[in-house]
Design an enzyme around this catalytic site. Sequence first.
Site, short mmCIF file in Angstrom:
data_model
loop_
_atom_site.label_atom_id
_atom_site.label_comp_id
_atom_site.label_asym_id
_atom_site.label_seq_id
_atom_site.Cartn_x
_atom_site.Cartn_y
_atom_site.Cartn_z
N TYR A 57 0.83 -1.20 0.00
CA TYR A 57 0.00 0.00 0.00
C TYR A 57 0.86 1.26 0.00
O TYR A 57 0.62 2.20 -0.74
CB TYR A 57 -0.97 0.04 1.18
CG TYR A 57 -1.67 1.37 1.20
CD1 TYR A 57 -2.71 1.62 0.26
CD2 TYR A 57 -1.28 2.40 2.03
CE1 TYR A 57 -3.30 2.86 0.21
CE2 TYR A 57 -1.87 3.64 1.96
CZ TYR A 57 -2.89 3.86 1.05
OH TYR A 57 -3.46 5.08 0.98
N GLU A 58 1.90 1.23 0.84
CA GLU A 58 2.82 2.37 0.89
C GLU A 58 3.38 2.65 -0.50
O GLU A 58 3.48 3.79 -0.94
CB GLU A 58 3.99 2.06 1.83
CG GLU A 58 3.60 1.96 3.27
CD GLU A 58 4.73 1.39 4.12
OE1 GLU A 58 4.45 0.89 5.20
OE2 GLU A 58 5.91 1.50 3.68
N LEU A 59 3.74 1.54 -1.10
CA LEU A 59 4.33 1.68 -2.43
C LEU A 59 3.35 2.33 -3.39
O LEU A 59 3.67 3.29 -4.08
CB LEU A 59 4.74 0.30 -2.93
CG LEU A 59 5.26 0.26 -4.36
CD1 LEU A 59 6.54 1.05 -4.48
CD2 LEU A 59 5.47 -1.16 -4.83
#
Length: 538
Positions: A449-451
């Site tokens: 998700y961060e990516l």
Amino acid sequence: MHLGQLPLTLLVLMLRGTSETCTSRPHINAVEGEPFFLKYCPLSPVHEPSTTKWFKASESDGKVELRSSSSPRITLHDYVLEFWPVELDDSGSYVFQRGNDTHDWKMNVIRRSKHSCFTERQVTSKTVEVGKALQVDCSHSYYQDLVHRTALYKNCEKIENNKNPSLKKNAEFKDQGYYTCMFFLHHNGKLFNVTSTYNITIVEDRSTIIPAILGPKIEHVEVELGTDVQLNCSAWLNEKDYIYWSFHRKDGQDPNEHEGEEIKIRTSEGKWHASRILRIENINKKNLNFSYNCTVSSDKGPDTKRFILLTKGRGDIPGHVFTRGMVTALVISGGILCLVIAGVIYRIDLALFYRHFTGRDETLTDGKTYDAFVSYLKGCGPAHGEERAFAVEVLPRVLEEHFGYKLCIFERDVAPGGAVVDEIHSLIEQSRRLIIVLSTSYMLNEVRYELESGLHEALVERKIKIILIEFTPVSDFTFLPQSLQLLKSHRVLKWKADKSLPYNSRFWKNLLYLMPAKTVQPRRGECEAEPVLAGSCP
Ligand SMILES: *[C@@H]1O[C@H](CO)[C@@H](O)[C@H](O)[C@H]1NC(C)=O
Ligand SMILES: *[C@@H]1O[C@H](CO)[C@@H](O)[C@H](O)[C@H]1NC(C)=O
Ligand SMILES: *[C@@H]1O[C@H](CO)[C@@H](O)[C@H](O)[C@H]1NC(C)=O
Ligand SMILES: *[C@@H]1O[C@H](CO)[C@@H](O)[C@H](O)[C@H]1NC(C)=O
Ligand SMILES: *[C@@H]1O[C@H](CO)[C@@H](O)[C@H](O)[C@H]1NC(C)=O
Ligand SMILES: *[C@@H]1O[C@H](CO)[C@@H](O)[C@H](O)[C@H]1NC(C)=O
């Protein structure tokens, strides 16, 4: 009048006489059927008027005075006796008398040729050298005013027909032949013609040439002091002509100057060629700037050429200067090449130095809290312990403690609990860079998700720049989102374990280069030692 003047008279006849010609020859040939005249040449200026008389003397009749009435073909004007025309029986002696002076001629009238336009015995011979000017100019000095048409024949073939025909060209062998000028004139309503014929013979070049020295009139010869030089003077000339050098000075001759022998040869075309050398040994300053004159001496007038010695390079770049210049140019261009190569190799160092030197800081005005958000594989297991240690310990120790950046490490900076997704999103928004510590298992994890959030920021909103750190060698990038695969290669840094650890390693320099420019002083302190990759789990 004497015989010595004869050729001159002929020449005047042959060329163009504008003055009236008188008959000074004692023996005269005339051609049957042509108008003819005898004109007395006065020996002294005429002072008092005196009576003139013409006589014809013949063996049979003795001396008979001529009058205009004695024959319709005869006209008398003071000094001139004219025949319109002359006939065969006019041959004989003619006497002119003025006061006590008399002059007599012997005239022979030649039978007109039946088969030719001219009479062979009445031709003027002329030889012309091949290549020289051949000129036949038809004009009659005596009958000029009566002539209404003139024709020029060559071997009795008409080549020109107008008032004043003439031929002027460079002689060729094929020009040889009989050239007849035929003047047509009217007298008392009758048409007459008068011919004058030239027997022109074209002969070989008699090879008296105007001598010519080969080459330019002034020749500058480049020499070096202390060496020898040979000046070669050569010329086309005649057999009797010769070449010599003038090199004598007022203050005596230079013992270094030696004139060689003349070498003369005859070429196959019969022309003469000669050359002569002037040898100057151990050239000194005295030999420079001096006119060495080579002259060919000839009846046809001399020809001279000057040789002047100059030291090499005058006006041009002297040899040693040239070499020096070349070396300098090579050194300079070599230096520039080295600088360019060094610049390429140390591009990052130079950029960092420049950043440091100018004190640029791009973090002051953007209102963001963190310099970088570190995204890594969370979780603690033997498989990803090193990645975690790198992200949580090594990165902060180097970037924060040594270089003064502020990182956001989720595990460290965010309290557990809360809306993770929203929080990550806002933290990424608060960061200037997204550092992704990449490994094969990274993509399988929840960090995805961060990516994706970071990628959105970076690629769509262009608010954040991504730095990829390949922590373990990644052989297959296909698992990465396509957009990440397009990341510029310099934004992908490879961690090379121990080699990358020291602060001054290429890895950190590259990372610093990708990080925003910042002037904050590092929080130097307790730990100046090299960072250690421990691989521990809390
Ligand atoms: C020139 O004159 C002679 C004698 O009068 C004559 O026989 C001859 O045909 C003339 N030639 C020409 C070309 O008229
Ligand atoms: C010509 O001759 C006569 C005598 O025969 C003489 O008296 C006279 O002086 C001469 N004239 C000249 C110009 O000689
Ligand atoms: C013309 O000239 C040539 C050569 O000089 C000579 O052989 C020939 O006899 C001359 N012809 C006449 C008609 O004089
Ligand atoms: C001088 O020049 C002439 C013509 O260029 C040449 O034939 C001759 O051999 C030269 N002499 C020397 C000694 O080089
Ligand atoms: C060569 O000729 C030039 C010009 O004609 C003259 O000034 C010079 O003195 C001559 N040199 C010699 C050595 O005679
Ligand atoms: C050579 O002569 C020229 C003029 O004739 C003069 O200007 C120059 O200074 C001279 N050079 C030397 C080296 O004597």
